[in-house]
Design a protein around this motif. Structure first.
Motif, PDB file in Angstrom:
ATOM      1  N   LYS A  28       0.806  -1.227   0.000  1.00  0.00           N
ATOM      2  CA  LYS A  28       0.000   0.000   0.000  1.00  0.00           C
ATOM      3  C   LYS A  28       0.834   1.271   0.000  1.00  0.00           C
ATOM      4  CE  LYS A  28      -3.946  -2.170   2.040  1.00  0.00           C
ATOM      5  NZ  LYS A  28      -4.932  -2.236   3.064  1.00  0.00           N
ATOM      6  N   THR A  29       2.053   1.191   0.487  1.00  0.00           N
ATOM      7  CA  THR A  29       2.841   2.409   0.654  1.00  0.00           C
ATOM      8  C   THR A  29       4.032   2.527  -0.283  1.00  0.00           C
ATOM      9  OG1 THR A  29       4.193   1.331   2.350  1.00  0.00           O
ATOM     10  CG2 THR A  29       2.228   2.535   3.095  1.00  0.00           C
ATOM     11  N   CYS A  30       4.339   1.474  -1.001  1.00  0.00           N
ATOM     12  CA  CYS A  30       5.541   1.462  -1.837  1.00  0.00           C
ATOM     13  C   CYS A  30       5.450   2.460  -2.989  1.00  0.00           C
ATOM     14  CB  CYS A  30       5.753   0.067  -2.395  1.00  0.00           C
ATOM     15  SG  CYS A  30       7.187  -0.064  -3.463  1.00  0.00           S
ATOM     16  N   LYS A  31       6.471   3.292  -3.101  1.00  0.00           N
ATOM     17  CA  LYS A  31       6.647   4.156  -4.267  1.00  0.00           C
ATOM     18  C   LYS A  31       7.972   3.750  -4.893  1.00  0.00           C
ATOM     19  CE  LYS A  31       3.906   7.996  -2.787  1.00  0.00           C
ATOM     20  NZ  LYS A  31       3.783   9.420  -2.642  1.00  0.00           N
ATOM     21  N   ILE A  32       8.021   3.782  -6.187  1.00  0.00           N
ATOM     22  CA  ILE A  32       9.209   3.331  -6.898  1.00  0.00           C
ATOM     23  C   ILE A  32       9.852   4.524  -7.592  1.00  0.00           C
ATOM     24  CG2 ILE A  32      10.075   1.847  -8.739  1.00  0.00           C
ATOM     25  CD1 ILE A  32       7.579   0.075  -8.093  1.00  0.00           C
ATOM     26  N   THR A  33      11.107   4.763  -7.273  1.00  0.00           N
ATOM     27  CA  THR A  33      11.876   5.794  -7.947  1.00  0.00           C
ATOM     28  C   THR A  33      12.855   5.098  -8.879  1.00  0.00           C
ATOM     29  OG1 THR A  33      11.688   7.300  -6.077  1.00  0.00           O
ATOM     30  CG2 THR A  33      13.453   7.732  -7.654  1.00  0.00           C
ATOM     31  N   VAL A  34      12.739   5.405 -10.133  1.00  0.00           N
ATOM     32  CA  VAL A  34      13.597   4.817 -11.154  1.00  0.00           C
ATOM     33  C   VAL A  34      14.513   5.927 -11.636  1.00  0.00           C
ATOM     34  CG1 VAL A  34      13.634   3.599 -13.362  1.00  0.00           C
ATOM     35  CG2 VAL A  34      11.710   3.283 -11.817  1.00  0.00           C
ATOM     36  N   THR A  35      15.817   5.723 -11.520  1.00  0.00           N
ATOM     37  CA  THR A  35      16.754   6.767 -11.902  1.00  0.00           C
ATOM     38  C   THR A  35      17.985   6.154 -12.543  1.00  0.00           C
ATOM     39  OG1 THR A  35      17.903   8.739 -11.123  1.00  0.00           O
ATOM     40  CG2 THR A  35      17.895   6.847  -9.654  1.00  0.00           C
ATOM     41  N   GLY A  36      18.621   6.917 -13.403  1.00  0.00           N
ATOM     42  CA  GLY A  36      19.838   6.428 -14.023  1.00  0.00           C
ATOM     43  C   GLY A  36      20.558   7.535 -14.762  1.00  0.00           C
ATOM     44  N   HIS A  37      21.840   7.307 -14.962  1.00  0.00           N
ATOM     45  CA  HIS A  37      22.693   8.243 -15.682  1.00  0.00           C
ATOM     46  C   HIS A  37      23.164   7.570 -16.966  1.00  0.00           C
ATOM     47  CE1 HIS A  37      26.757   9.826 -16.667  1.00  0.00           C
ATOM     48  NE2 HIS A  37      26.080  10.963 -16.586  1.00  0.00           N
ATOM     49  N   SER A  38      23.082   8.300 -18.078  1.00  0.00           N
ATOM     50  CA  SER A  38      23.552   7.826 -19.377  1.00  0.00           C
ATOM     51  C   SER A  38      22.823   6.537 -19.757  1.00  0.00           C
ATOM     52  CB  SER A  38      25.078   7.659 -19.341  1.00  0.00           C
ATOM     53  OG  SER A  38      25.595   7.539 -20.640  1.00  0.00           O
ATOM     54  N   LEU A  67      16.044  11.096 -14.941  1.00  0.00           N
ATOM     55  CA  LEU A  67      17.095  10.664 -15.874  1.00  0.00           C
ATOM     56  C   LEU A  67      18.165  11.745 -15.959  1.00  0.00           C
ATOM     57  CD1 LEU A  67      14.679   9.509 -18.718  1.00  0.00           C
ATOM     58  CD2 LEU A  67      15.586   8.139 -16.825  1.00  0.00           C
ATOM     59  N   TYR A  68      19.407  11.302 -16.033  1.00  0.00           N
ATOM     60  CA  TYR A  68      20.536  12.232 -16.081  1.00  0.00           C
ATOM     61  C   TYR A  68      21.424  11.870 -17.271  1.00  0.00           C
ATOM     62  CZ  TYR A  68      18.916  13.121 -11.392  1.00  0.00           C
ATOM     63  OH  TYR A  68      18.131  13.433 -10.323  1.00  0.00           O
ATOM     64  N   GLY A  69      21.588  12.800 -18.195  1.00  0.00           N
ATOM     65  CA  GLY A  69      22.473  12.588 -19.336  1.00  0.00           C
ATOM     66  C   GLY A  69      22.110  11.362 -20.145  1.00  0.00           C
ATOM     67  N   SER A  70      20.837  11.170 -20.388  1.00  0.00           N
ATOM     68  CA  SER A  70      20.360   9.984 -21.094  1.00  0.00           C
ATOM     69  C   SER A  70      20.240  10.249 -22.598  1.00  0.00           C
ATOM     70  CB  SER A  70      18.993   9.587 -20.540  1.00  0.00           C
ATOM     71  OG  SER A  70      18.492   8.459 -21.199  1.00  0.00           O
ATOM     72  N   PRO A  71      20.703   9.309 -23.424  1.00  0.00           N
ATOM     73  CA  PRO A  71      20.525   9.469 -24.866  1.00  0.00           C
ATOM     74  C   PRO A  71      19.054   9.282 -25.271  1.00  0.00           C
ATOM     75  CG  PRO A  71      21.766   7.458 -24.382  1.00  0.00           C
ATOM     76  CD  PRO A  71      21.475   8.127 -23.087  1.00  0.00           C
ATOM     77  N   SER A  72      18.748   9.668 -26.479  1.00  0.00           N
ATOM     78  CA  SER A  72      17.409   9.455 -27.032  1.00  0.00           C
ATOM     79  C   SER A  72      17.196   7.963 -27.252  1.00  0.00           C
ATOM     80  CB  SER A  72      17.262  10.190 -28.359  1.00  0.00           C
ATOM     81  OG  SER A  72      17.512  11.562 -28.197  1.00  0.00           O
ATOM     82  N   ILE A  73      15.972   7.487 -27.032  1.00  0.00           N
ATOM     83  CA  ILE A  73      15.773   6.036 -27.117  1.00  0.00           C
ATOM     84  C   ILE A  73      14.678   5.601 -28.072  1.00  0.00           C
ATOM     85  CG2 ILE A  73      16.677   5.589 -24.838  1.00  0.00           C
ATOM     86  CD1 ILE A  73      13.777   5.295 -23.865  1.00  0.00           C
ATOM     87  N   GLY A  74      13.939   6.499 -28.656  1.00  0.00           N
ATOM     88  CA  GLY A  74      12.848   6.035 -29.504  1.00  0.00           C
ATOM     89  C   GLY A  74      12.451   7.046 -30.544  1.00  0.00           C
TER      90      GLY A  74
END
Length: 115
Positions: A28-38, A67-74
């Motif tokens: 009930k309380t879980c939040k997910i933070t998804v993060t990454g560089h490049s 997202l930090y310094g991520s290339p284009s993906i689509g």
């Protein structure tokens, strides 16, 4: 980008299983933070979409993406789809960073940054 997605698929099982365990522990309380560089930003983008598409996470409010310094993906269609799923994604980059300019334009397919 097929190469980036192929890499995500090699990591997917382990990462999704870890998220599934966390969601089960805190349903009930879980939040997910998804993060990454490049490249990590690319993989994070795919994971966030995957969590919502598969229904593992049903409430968009529970997923946060930075997202930090991520290339284009689509292509443009993917960008529009991503932006609909995850409109609050934060994407940071430094002007003229060659990674965020990848793949170079013009190429046979125009790639777009999400958000």
């Amino acid at each position: 980008h097929a190469g980036f997605f192929a890499m995500y698929k090699t990591l997917r099982r382990d990462v999704v299983e870890a998220v599934r365990e966390h969601l089960a522990r805190y349903p009930k309380t879980c939040k997910i933070t998804v993060t990454g560089h490049s490249l990590g930003g690319v993989l994070s983008s795919f994971l966030a979409v995957d969590l919502l598409e598969t229904g593992m996470v049903k409430n968009i409010e529970r997923v946060h993406v930075s997202l930090y310094g991520s290339p284009s993906i689509g292509n443009l269609a993917f960008k529009q789809y991503y932006d609909t799923l995850l409109p609050a994604t934060l994407q940071f980059g430094i002007w003229n960073d060659p990674i965020i300019m990848y793949p170079p334009q013009p190429c046979s397919i125009v790639y777009w940054h999400c958000v």
